[in-house]
Design an enzyme around this catalytic site. Structure first.
Site, short mmCIF file in Angstrom:
data_model
loop_
_atom_site.label_atom_id
_atom_site.label_comp_id
_atom_site.label_asym_id
_atom_site.label_seq_id
_atom_site.Cartn_x
_atom_site.Cartn_y
_atom_site.Cartn_z
N LYS A 16 0.83 -1.40 0.05
CA LYS A 16 0.06 0.08 0.04
C LYS A 16 0.76 1.17 0.03
O LYS A 16 0.47 2.21 -0.67
CB LYS A 16 -0.83 -0.15 1.16
N ARG A 91 -10.58 1.66 9.15
CA ARG A 91 -10.42 0.34 9.54
C ARG A 91 -11.51 -0.54 9.88
O ARG A 91 -11.43 -1.78 9.92
CB ARG A 91 -9.33 0.20 10.60
N ARG A 130 12.33 -8.96 6.30
CA ARG A 130 12.82 -7.45 6.44
C ARG A 130 13.89 -7.23 7.39
O ARG A 130 13.86 -7.70 8.45
CB ARG A 130 11.78 -6.26 6.66
N ARG A 174 -1.00 -9.00 13.55
CA ARG A 174 -1.64 -7.97 12.71
C ARG A 174 -2.40 -8.26 11.69
O ARG A 174 -3.56 -7.74 11.54
CB ARG A 174 -0.36 -7.06 12.26
#
Ligand code: ZN
Length: 224
Positions: A16, A91, A130, A174
């Site tokens: 996004k 959300r 990451r 998440r």
């Protein structure tokens, strides 16, 4: 010219942020990420900013209604007359309803909710791989963009760490919040004919060009 009033949806790690940046560059849209606009309101010490700060200082969530008033303030500022790009809000369905009311009251309407999808396993693979340089925040990926030497930043030689947000268990948490809270929102926008889906496993260039094509079609339809 027709307005581009856009909401960006999708799980963390679907790309996004990358697409938001491109859309902002393409169309010169103001980018409203909840975190950023709340922080700006607090810095400006506007009345709403002072109100928001009381919640943030206590570590409480800023109520939907207050966030929506902060967004409304930006809509009224003139900077968003040609459109805006919202990321991170709404959300939940409750937030979407509050937002819809604020937009309605201004005689405007949402152009589209752009949903960038990615399967859970792909999100976990992307985020948990990451590594971030401890000194300057340079970002690598163990699989897709590895440093020349394991665990060391190419640019400044400092140590690469995995941020807490990128730990696999955190990513899964998440994702589960996303599935519980935000997925019902996808149906909500679908029912209103506003949802446009994009496959986030394609290259960023491909996703971007499909979004561009969709927005061009929507602009044509708006002119008819
Ligand atoms: Zn570095």
């Amino acid at each position: 010219m027709s307005e581009r009033n856009l909401v960006l949806l999708g799980p963390p790690g679907a790309g996004k942020g990358t697409q938001a940046q491109r859309l902002v560059d393409d169309f010169d849209l103001p980018y409203y990420s909840t975190g950023i606009i709340l922080r700006e309101a607090v810095e400006e010490q506007s009345e709403l900013g002072r109100e928001a700060k009381q919640y943030m200082d206590r570590g409480d969530l800023v109520p939907d209604d207050l966030i929506s008033r902060v967004i409304a303030e930006r809509l009224d500022s003139g900077e968003a007359d040609d459109g805006f790009l919202l990321d991170g809000f709404p959300r939940t369905i409750g937030q979407a309803e509050v937002l819809e009311r604020a937009i309605d009251e201004r005689g405007r309407s949402l152009t589209a909710a752009l949903l960038i999808t990615a399967p859970d396993e792909e999100v976990v693979r992307r985020l948990s791989g990451r590594r971030t340089c401890a000194k300057a925040g340079h970002v690598y990926h163990v699989e897709f963009d590895p440093p020349k030497n394991d665990g060391v930043c190419d640019q400044d030689g400092s140590r690469l760490i995995q941020r807490d947000d990128d730990r696999p268990d955190t990513v899964r948490k998440r994702l589960s919040v996303y599935h519980d809270q935000t997925e019902p929102l996808i149906d909500w926008y679908e029912e209103r004919g506003l949802l446009r889906r994009f496959d986030g496993t394609m290259t960023p260039e491909e996703v971007h060009s499909r979004i561009r094509a969709t927005l061009a079609t929507l602009a044509l339809e708006a002119e008819i």
